[in-house]
Motif scaffolding. Structure first.
Motif, short mmCIF file in Angstrom:
data_model
loop_
_atom_site.label_atom_id
_atom_site.label_comp_id
_atom_site.label_asym_id
_atom_site.label_seq_id
_atom_site.Cartn_x
_atom_site.Cartn_y
_atom_site.Cartn_z
N SER A 121 -2.21 -7.10 -9.83
CA SER A 121 -2.50 -6.16 -8.75
C SER A 121 -2.70 -4.77 -9.36
O SER A 121 -2.44 -4.55 -10.53
CB SER A 121 -1.31 -6.14 -7.80
N ALA A 139 2.22 4.75 -0.34
CA ALA A 139 1.31 4.02 -1.22
C ALA A 139 0.90 4.89 -2.41
O ALA A 139 0.85 4.42 -3.54
CB ALA A 139 0.08 3.56 -0.45
N ASP A 177 0.97 1.99 -5.22
CA ASP A 177 0.64 0.62 -4.77
C ASP A 177 -0.28 0.74 -3.57
O ASP A 177 0.18 0.86 -2.43
CB ASP A 177 1.93 -0.13 -4.40
N PRO A 178 -1.60 0.72 -3.81
CA PRO A 178 -2.54 0.94 -2.70
C PRO A 178 -2.43 -0.13 -1.60
O PRO A 178 -2.85 0.09 -0.48
CB PRO A 178 -3.91 0.90 -3.37
N ASN A 179 -1.86 -1.29 -1.93
CA ASN A 179 -1.76 -2.36 -0.92
C ASN A 179 -0.47 -2.29 -0.12
O ASN A 179 -0.21 -3.15 0.72
CB ASN A 179 -1.84 -3.73 -1.59
N ARG A 199 2.26 -1.77 2.54
CA ARG A 199 2.18 -1.66 4.00
C ARG A 199 3.55 -1.36 4.57
O ARG A 199 4.56 -1.81 4.03
CB ARG A 199 1.64 -2.96 4.61
N PHE A 232 3.88 -10.29 -1.74
CA PHE A 232 4.51 -9.03 -1.40
C PHE A 232 6.02 -9.18 -1.41
O PHE A 232 6.54 -10.23 -1.06
CB PHE A 232 4.08 -8.55 -0.01
N HIS A 243 5.52 -4.53 -0.39
CA HIS A 243 4.92 -3.93 -1.57
C HIS A 243 4.85 -4.92 -2.71
O HIS A 243 5.39 -6.03 -2.65
CB HIS A 243 5.71 -2.68 -1.97
N ASP A 244 4.22 -4.47 -3.77
CA ASP A 244 4.02 -5.29 -4.96
C ASP A 244 5.36 -5.58 -5.63
O ASP A 244 6.19 -4.69 -5.74
CB ASP A 244 3.11 -4.50 -5.91
#
Lengths: 519, 213
Positions: A139, A224, A229-231, A233, A258, A275-276
């Protein structure tokens, strides 16, 4: 002498980096591996060929440990079978070569020794492939950790694997090149540790950033950015529904790949961070603590949005149910009451014909009575017809919106220019509302506008239906309480739509309605 | 005269069968949906098919669509459409393939056997029969025009013409001599620029021409 101090410096860099790593992350094995590489590297230059067998193995093992370090980065664990295999192969090569070296007069040992260069190159290549593969599968957040370390180790592995062939070709590669390549690894590692420190500093910026930014969904974006971590949420806890929803009130499902970190205030859950897995959990906790207040605000907003959404949904359900009921009622009346009344009218009609054949006062009175009964039944049929039209316009049942609007405009005065673009079937309640809009607007044109031209446009596109009725009459129409336009506005708004009436005096009237018609 | 009836309400279907027998029609088939209607017309080739608009399976406009299809397939078979409601646009669809042997009546008209039987006969003989309610809606639309070319009397003659009535019937209705009706007709045709053509055809054309301005 200069060379020797450079060699010691390389060793020292590895050992120091290892110790720092050990202190920063006590449970991470990378630090140990780093120290071992530093010691092994030094041994290589201190130990000569006549030394003790075990010591010479240890001196030759440092490249294998380095390979182990690179493959096990960043957790220090070998998580997959290929990684374990390639690291084992590295150590096995060291042992085989050491044994062969101590018995170099044997033919098998010579054969084994001659494979040294290709074997080293092969294992090096395998490690590189594994790391490349890992990078492509990673990621964004993982890549941030991996990239610098992978770059440095790639340079080191290539230089090391190419060393012997270059030497054999008679060229004398400078040892400095090898040392520089090697020393890149601990420096890249230390840079990574330093960045983690800086990321924690970023948490302080986060609070400042959130204070200056009140846009919604700002918390998710800020987190983010801060956690890289752009993904990432953010899901907010909805106590009334006992589930998590996003900032716009939609339910959030757990997603693969996640990790969920819960944020509480007291004993009450506030939000969930998806998150990652690679993110530093301490950093995540620090960030969550920093934004807890903003998260709570956001949660309240999300809860409101979720309630509004719920209300919208139940209103939509009610409207659909009412529409269905009206259609059913109209059909029941049509198939039941109306047909029965017609059959009575028909029978009375027949009786009238038969009685007419008779003569005398009785026959005359009979004919009159039958005629009255028939007239009463026909009047009742008319009444039922009017009631049906009020409940649900039958033409809508028979022909849908297109046919129903054609029927409306066929009789309208003045003549109507009609444009309809309805590629797909519409939900029934949308059809009915659109029908009433056109019917009411056209009735107003006929009654009040003194127009010479009328134009009706109905277009469905992008999940909404636009209905427009324009005339060139005297304008000045207003949606007063109790007026047809007012009732129409209420009807449109109940269906989640909007209605505008543009009607400047002397400049015609334009009724514009937009109805949502997504499924 | 041989008749096929398509009507999904059992009560009305049987009632109509009885009624038409009473008026000396031969009901060769009475069916309850549009598919059976087309099949029985294929088989019996009746003089007139009497068709309800709303029928199974969707209870929307399958009767009307079957009627339009029948008019294309069997131009010599009259088609009389019955409906609970009158729709100008339905009349226009039925007239699309010409005005011969076609009718469109409100179901209420079955209560006057003599009138109803006369309408069926007209349609069976290649004439037309349109409900006064349809005609008045059609003509009503034009009433607002100030520069109307027709006189009031001519308009009432035209209305009866639109229902599909003969000059004799129009004369009886308006209590005037048949010769006077003929004179009005000539006047209407002239004002609407309709030259000589098959008689009945011209009468309905007159109505359409009038309505379309």
């Amino acid at each position: 002498m200069l060379l020797m101090s450079a060699i010691i410096a390389v060793s020292a860099v590895f050992v120091i980096a290892g110790v720092i790593s050990r202190q920063a992350q006590p449970r991470n094995r990378i630090g140990v591996l780093m120290v071992l590489v530093g010691i092994g590297w030094l041994l290589k230059f201190l130990v000569d060929d006549e030394s003790d067998f075990l010591v010479s193995v240890a001196a030759k093992a440092w490249p294998a440990v380095l390979g182990h370090l690179v493959v096990a980065f960043p957790t220090g664990r070998l998580k997959t079978v290929p990684r374990r295999l390639v690291v084992t192969a590295g150590y096995a090569e060291v042992v085989v070569l050491a044994v062969a070296g101590s018995a170099s007069d044997q033919p098998w040992a010579r054969a084994a020794l001659s494979t040294e260069t290709p074997a080293t190159a092969l294992i090096g290549l395998a490690m590189l492939c594994l790391q490349m593969h890992r990078w492509t599968c990673s990621s964004m957040a993982q890549r941030r950790t991996l990239t610098s370390m992978l770059g440095a180790s790639m340079v080191a592995v290539i230089v090391f694997a190419a060393w012997e062939p270059v030497e054999r070709a008679g060229l004398e590669p400078p040892v400095v090149a090898l040392m520089l390549a090697l020393v890149g690894i601990p420096f890249a590692y230390l840079a990574g540790l330093l960045r983690r420190r800086m990321d924690r500093g970023g948490v302080a910026d986060l609070v400042v950033r959130l204070n200056g930014d009140s846009r919604h969904a700002g918390v998710q974006e800020a987190l983010a950015a801060t956690l890289h971590d752009p993904n990432l949420r953010v899901a907010y806890w909805m106590a009334s529904q006992e589930r998590y929803v996003d900032a716009s009130g939609r339910p959030v499902e757990a997603a693969e790949g996640f990790v969920q970190t819960r944020v509480d205030r007291g004993d009450v859950p506030v939000a969930l961070l998806l998150h990652d897995p690679v993110l530093d959990l301490e950093l995540v906790d620090a960030a969550c603590a920093a934004v807890a207040l903003a998260l709570e605000n956001e949660r309240l907003t999300a809860e409101l949005r979720a309630r509004v959404r719920q209300l919208d949904e139940s209103r939509g359900k009610l409207l659909r149910a009412a529409e269905f009921e009206r259609r059913r009622l109209e059909r029941d009346l049509h198939d039941g009451v109306q047909q029965r009344l017609l059959s009575v009218a028909m029978t009375l009609g027949l009786a009238e014909t038969l009685v007419s054949a008779g003569t005398g006062e009785g026959a005359e009175r009979g004919r009159k009575l039958v005629g009255e009964a028939k007239a009463a039944v026909l009047a009742t049929i008319d009444d039922v017809r009017a009631v049906c039209h009020g409940i649900h316009p039958p033409v809508l049942t028979e022909r849908g919106l297109q046919g129903a609007v054609r029927e409306l405009t066929a009789l309208a005065e003045p003549r109507v220019e009609l444009v309809m673009e309805l590629p797909d079937p519409l939900p029934p309640q949308v059809e009915t509302t659109a029908y009433y809009v056109v019917a009411e607007a056209l009735a107003n044109v006929t009654k009040h506008a003194e127009a010479s031209r009328t134009r009706v446009g109905i277009r469905a596109s992008g999940g909404s239906l636009a209905v427009r009725v324009d005339d060139d009459g005297r304008g000045g129409a207003q949606a007063r309480d109790g007026s047809g336009l007012r009732g129409l506005t209420e009807r449109v708004e109940a269906n989640g739509g909007t209605m505008r009436v543009l009607s400047a005096a002397g400049r015609g009237t334009s009724v514009r309605v937009v109805l949502p018609c997504g499924s | 005269m041989r008749v096929v009836i398509a009507e999904d309400s059992t009560l009305l279907r049987e009632g109509l069968t009885l009624l038409l027998a009473e008026a000396s029609f031969e009901v060769v088939a009475a069916v309850e949906d549009a598919v059976a209607l087309v099949e029985s017309v294929d088989r019996h080739r009746p003089d007139v098919a009497i068709v309800d608009i709303r029928m199974p399976p969707t209870h929307t406009d399958e009767g009307l669509r079957a009627a339009v299809a029948l008019r294309r397939k069997y131009p010599s078979t009259g088609v009389l459409v019955l409906s609970q409601y009158v729709r100008v646009s339905y009349a226009a669809e039925l007239l699309d393939a010409g005005a011969d042997g076609v009718g469109y009546l409100l179901k209420d008209r079955v209560s006057d056997l003599a009138e109803f039987a006369a309408a069926i006969r007209r349609v069976g003989e290649g004439g037309s029969a349109f409900d006064p309610a349809v005609v008045s809606q059609l003509l009503g639309r034009r009433r607002g025009d100030s520069d109307d070319r027709l006189t009031d009397r001519e308009r009432s003659v035209l209305a009866l013409m639109a229902e599909g009535r003969t000059n004799q019937a129009i004369a009886q209705r308006l209590f005037i001599a048949e010769r006077t009706v003929e004179k009005h007709c000539t006047g209407i045709f002239a004002k609407l620029d309709l030259s000589a053509s098959p008689h009945d055809h011209r009468r309905v054309l007159a109505v359409l021409r009038y309505l379309n301005g």
